[in-house]
Scaffold this motif. Sequence first.
Motif, PDB file in Angstrom:
ATOM      1  N   ALA A   1       0.829  -1.209   0.000  1.00  0.00           N
ATOM      2  CA  ALA A   1       0.000   0.000   0.000  1.00  0.00           C
ATOM      3  C   ALA A   1       0.862   1.258   0.000  1.00  0.00           C
ATOM      4  CB  ALA A   1      -0.932  -0.009   1.214  1.00  0.00           C
ATOM      5  N   ILE A   2       1.963   1.235   0.759  1.00  0.00           N
ATOM      6  CA  ILE A   2       2.848   2.395   0.808  1.00  0.00           C
ATOM      7  C   ILE A   2       3.442   2.669  -0.571  1.00  0.00           C
ATOM      8  CG2 ILE A   2       5.001   3.294   1.779  1.00  0.00           C
ATOM      9  CD1 ILE A   2       4.361   1.701   4.334  1.00  0.00           C
ATOM     10  N   LEU A   3       3.895   1.625  -1.250  1.00  0.00           N
ATOM     11  CA  LEU A   3       4.452   1.784  -2.592  1.00  0.00           C
ATOM     12  C   LEU A   3       3.382   2.276  -3.571  1.00  0.00           C
ATOM     13  CD1 LEU A   3       6.667  -1.443  -2.801  1.00  0.00           C
ATOM     14  CD2 LEU A   3       7.468   0.916  -2.632  1.00  0.00           C
ATOM     15  N   THR A   4       2.140   1.819  -3.367  1.00  0.00           N
ATOM     16  CA  THR A   4       1.036   2.213  -4.250  1.00  0.00           C
ATOM     17  C   THR A   4       0.751   3.707  -4.158  1.00  0.00           C
ATOM     18  OG1 THR A   4      -0.012   0.036  -4.069  1.00  0.00           O
ATOM     19  CG2 THR A   4      -1.427   1.869  -4.726  1.00  0.00           C
ATOM     20  N   ILE A   5       0.826   4.242  -2.946  1.00  0.00           N
ATOM     21  CA  ILE A   5       0.388   5.625  -2.732  1.00  0.00           C
ATOM     22  C   ILE A   5       1.467   6.642  -3.044  1.00  0.00           C
ATOM     23  CG2 ILE A   5       1.009   6.206  -0.340  1.00  0.00           C
ATOM     24  CD1 ILE A   5      -2.502   6.339  -1.970  1.00  0.00           C
ATOM     25  N   LEU A   6       2.720   6.237  -3.143  1.00  0.00           N
ATOM     26  CA  LEU A   6       3.814   7.186  -3.367  1.00  0.00           C
ATOM     27  C   LEU A   6       3.588   8.082  -4.597  1.00  0.00           C
ATOM     28  CD1 LEU A   6       7.051   5.207  -2.415  1.00  0.00           C
ATOM     29  CD2 LEU A   6       6.018   7.133  -1.213  1.00  0.00           C
ATOM     30  N   PRO A   7       3.271   7.522  -5.787  1.00  0.00           N
ATOM     31  CA  PRO A   7       3.059   8.416  -6.944  1.00  0.00           C
ATOM     32  C   PRO A   7       1.844   9.320  -6.785  1.00  0.00           C
ATOM     33  CG  PRO A   7       2.500   6.140  -7.504  1.00  0.00           C
ATOM     34  CD  PRO A   7       3.189   6.102  -6.176  1.00  0.00           C
ATOM     35  N   ILE A   8       0.788   8.841  -6.115  1.00  0.00           N
ATOM     36  CA  ILE A   8      -0.400   9.669  -5.898  1.00  0.00           C
ATOM     37  C   ILE A   8      -0.062  10.845  -4.988  1.00  0.00           C
ATOM     38  CG2 ILE A   8      -2.734   9.701  -4.925  1.00  0.00           C
ATOM     39  CD1 ILE A   8      -3.006   6.777  -5.697  1.00  0.00           C
ATOM     40  N   ALA A   9       0.681  10.567  -3.927  1.00  0.00           N
ATOM     41  CA  ALA A   9       1.073  11.637  -3.000  1.00  0.00           C
ATOM     42  C   ALA A   9       1.996  12.637  -3.685  1.00  0.00           C
ATOM     43  CB  ALA A   9       1.762  11.036  -1.770  1.00  0.00           C
ATOM     44  N   ALA A  10       2.929  12.147  -4.503  1.00  0.00           N
ATOM     45  CA  ALA A  10       3.860  13.023  -5.207  1.00  0.00           C
ATOM     46  C   ALA A  10       3.107  13.970  -6.146  1.00  0.00           C
ATOM     47  CB  ALA A  10       4.879  12.201  -5.984  1.00  0.00           C
ATOM     48  N   VAL A  11       2.142  13.425  -6.898  1.00  0.00           N
ATOM     49  CA  VAL A  11       1.356  14.249  -7.828  1.00  0.00           C
ATOM     50  C   VAL A  11       0.518  15.267  -7.055  1.00  0.00           C
ATOM     51  CG1 VAL A  11      -0.557  14.199  -9.478  1.00  0.00           C
ATOM     52  CG2 VAL A  11       1.287  12.525  -9.660  1.00  0.00           C
ATOM     53  N   PHE A  12      -0.063  14.844  -5.930  1.00  0.00           N
ATOM     54  CA  PHE A  12      -0.903  15.739  -5.132  1.00  0.00           C
ATOM     55  C   PHE A  12      -0.111  16.954  -4.656  1.00  0.00           C
ATOM     56  CE2 PHE A  12      -2.564  17.236  -1.075  1.00  0.00           C
ATOM     57  CZ  PHE A  12      -3.913  17.390  -1.339  1.00  0.00           C
ATOM     58  N   TYR A  13       1.038  16.717  -4.030  1.00  0.00           N
ATOM     59  CA  TYR A  13       1.821  17.828  -3.479  1.00  0.00           C
ATOM     60  C   TYR A  13       2.469  18.662  -4.581  1.00  0.00           C
ATOM     61  CZ  TYR A  13       1.196  15.691   1.098  1.00  0.00           C
ATOM     62  OH  TYR A  13       0.652  15.184   2.245  1.00  0.00           O
ATOM     63  N   PHE A  14       2.893  18.011  -5.643  1.00  0.00           N
ATOM     64  CA  PHE A  14       3.498  18.736  -6.767  1.00  0.00           C
ATOM     65  C   PHE A  14       2.477  19.685  -7.389  1.00  0.00           C
ATOM     66  CE2 PHE A  14       5.164  19.410 -11.003  1.00  0.00           C
ATOM     67  CZ  PHE A  14       6.536  19.517 -10.788  1.00  0.00           C
ATOM     68  N   THR A  15       1.263  19.182  -7.596  1.00  0.00           N
ATOM     69  CA  THR A  15       0.195  20.010  -8.166  1.00  0.00           C
ATOM     70  C   THR A  15      -0.185  21.135  -7.223  1.00  0.00           C
ATOM     71  OG1 THR A  15      -0.672  18.066  -9.313  1.00  0.00           O
ATOM     72  CG2 THR A  15      -2.128  19.968  -9.147  1.00  0.00           C
ATOM     73  N   LEU A  16      -0.191  20.835  -5.929  1.00  0.00           N
ATOM     74  CA  LEU A  16      -0.530  21.833  -4.922  1.00  0.00           C
ATOM     75  C   LEU A  16       0.420  23.032  -4.994  1.00  0.00           C
ATOM     76  CD1 LEU A  16      -2.348  22.392  -2.383  1.00  0.00           C
ATOM     77  CD2 LEU A  16      -0.472  21.412  -1.038  1.00  0.00           C
ATOM     78  N   VAL A  17       1.706  22.743  -5.131  1.00  0.00           N
ATOM     79  CA  VAL A  17       2.699  23.824  -5.226  1.00  0.00           C
ATOM     80  C   VAL A  17       2.595  24.531  -6.569  1.00  0.00           C
ATOM     81  CG1 VAL A  17       5.168  24.323  -5.271  1.00  0.00           C
ATOM     82  CG2 VAL A  17       4.270  22.667  -3.630  1.00  0.00           C
ATOM     83  N   GLU A  18       2.439  23.753  -7.625  1.00  0.00           N
ATOM     84  CA  GLU A  18       2.422  24.310  -8.986  1.00  0.00           C
ATOM     85  C   GLU A  18       1.266  25.281  -9.197  1.00  0.00           C
ATOM     86  OE1 GLU A  18       1.387  24.524 -13.234  1.00  0.00           O
ATOM     87  OE2 GLU A  18       0.217  23.518 -11.667  1.00  0.00           O
ATOM     88  N   GLN A  19       0.114  25.001  -8.579  1.00  0.00           N
ATOM     89  CA  GLN A  19      -1.066  25.853  -8.749  1.00  0.00           C
ATOM     90  C   GLN A  19      -0.907  27.228  -8.089  1.00  0.00           C
ATOM     91  OE1 GLN A  19      -4.106  23.313  -7.126  1.00  0.00           O
ATOM     92  NE2 GLN A  19      -4.661  22.470  -9.120  1.00  0.00           N
ATOM     93  N   ARG A  20      -0.005  27.355  -7.148  1.00  0.00           N
ATOM     94  CA  ARG A  20       0.162  28.598  -6.411  1.00  0.00           C
ATOM     95  C   ARG A  20       1.277  29.483  -6.970  1.00  0.00           C
ATOM     96  NH1 ARG A  20      -2.296  28.146  -1.215  1.00  0.00           N
ATOM     97  NH2 ARG A  20      -3.181  26.086  -0.863  1.00  0.00           N
ATOM     98  N   LEU A  21       1.910  29.047  -8.038  1.00  0.00           N
ATOM     99  CA  LEU A  21       3.062  29.780  -8.565  1.00  0.00           C
ATOM    100  C   LEU A  21       2.720  30.573  -9.820  1.00  0.00           C
ATOM    101  CD1 LEU A  21       5.827  27.021  -8.251  1.00  0.00           C
ATOM    102  CD2 LEU A  21       5.389  28.930  -6.693  1.00  0.00           C
ATOM    103  N   LYS A  22       3.425  31.682  -9.984  1.00  0.00           N
ATOM    104  CA  LYS A  22       3.353  32.415 -11.233  1.00  0.00           C
ATOM    105  C   LYS A  22       4.223  31.698 -12.266  1.00  0.00           C
ATOM    106  CE  LYS A  22       2.804  36.841  -8.839  1.00  0.00           C
ATOM    107  NZ  LYS A  22       3.390  38.175  -8.589  1.00  0.00           N
ATOM    108  N   PRO A  23       3.941  31.870 -13.565  1.00  0.00           N
ATOM    109  CA  PRO A  23       4.732  31.183 -14.599  1.00  0.00           C
ATOM    110  C   PRO A  23       6.242  31.388 -14.464  1.00  0.00           C
ATOM    111  CG  PRO A  23       2.794  32.188 -15.570  1.00  0.00           C
ATOM    112  CD  PRO A  23       2.827  32.646 -14.140  1.00  0.00           C
ATOM    113  N   SER A  24       6.663  32.591 -14.077  1.00  0.00           N
ATOM    114  CA  SER A  24       8.101  32.873 -13.972  1.00  0.00           C
ATOM    115  C   SER A  24       8.750  32.165 -12.784  1.00  0.00           C
ATOM    116  CB  SER A  24       8.333  34.379 -13.864  1.00  0.00           C
ATOM    117  OG  SER A  24       7.677  34.898 -12.709  1.00  0.00           O
TER     118      SER A  24
END
Length: 326
Positions: free
Chosen positions: A223-246
């Motif tokens: 289960a831990i191995l299963t969730i790693l990519p989901i968690a990575a995408v979640f946090y990556f998207t979370l940061v990406e949505q708050r940034l300006k293009p530059s």
Amino acid sequence: MFEAIKLLVGVVSLIMVYRTITGNCNKYLAFAICAIWLRYFLSAFHTITYPPLVAGFSINALGSIGVAGLGLLLIPTAVFTLKKLFPFYILFTAIAVSGFVNMQIPGTINVLVKWCYFLVLAGALFLSIRSQGQNETFKKLLVAFTMPVVLQVLSVVLGQAKATEADGSASYIGGYNHEAAFSMIIVSFIFVMGLIERNTIRFRVSLFTLAVFLLVLVNYRTAILTILPIAAVFYFTLVEQRLKPSQKAPILTVVTTLFIMVFFALSLSMQERFADVGLMLSNLDLIVKAPMYFSDAEQDIMSARVYIWSQYINAFLNADMVQQFF
């Protein structure tokens, strides 16, 4: 004592479910919420609901049969004729034919009921999303996870752990029967949280992070191995949505580096739990090795998974053509 706590949490969660389904909730979502809650409730009292009761069926199995049957009556027939469900019907047919060829009728019925259970829940959620949208559907669906999540938190607070491994590690699973099944409950909770968009519910990120932490405490490697990519995408998207293009390129580079560092930190802290993975990868020939030649130490690799795989493969290789095909 913990059994009494289970019952109390179950009653409170039932009240929450009732308030949710009697609000702005379509009948298909209400069915899905009640079905999932019932499954988690019955599974919590496994000493009562798992042993065979009537005609070899347990209370848990009878509950699943009842949910599947009710779902087939509730969901419009048109849903079951969707082209996207065709691959599942191929699978159902293969299971039925395989069970008949191998004369494993009770086991076949058991597997078909499980897939029918999945089908009616998928159909109910599909109709609910079309009716009320993805965010509203999954936000309300979270109430079904109240009981297992609260019980796991209480098991951590009260030190109610289950010893599961020879290395002395423990699993916090809220008094449920096995960490494998319970881990899938938490994985589902994480997945549902991830599907809810920003600003739909309060403390979304905190709840997601808590769920990931709880999954680690379940201490189930798959289960831990299963969730790693989901968690990575979640946090990556979370940061990406708050940034300006530059800002995206430099900051996302830093964030990616942090992800990698966290991954290696977790790997080091849990290296004993994942040591078997490396052992298996360096001995892939074990998978095709006949099970009768496994030593006691080899049978224990990855909690006996490699040994079980070898039994499947060996049985397949030694079966006749008809059994191999089906």
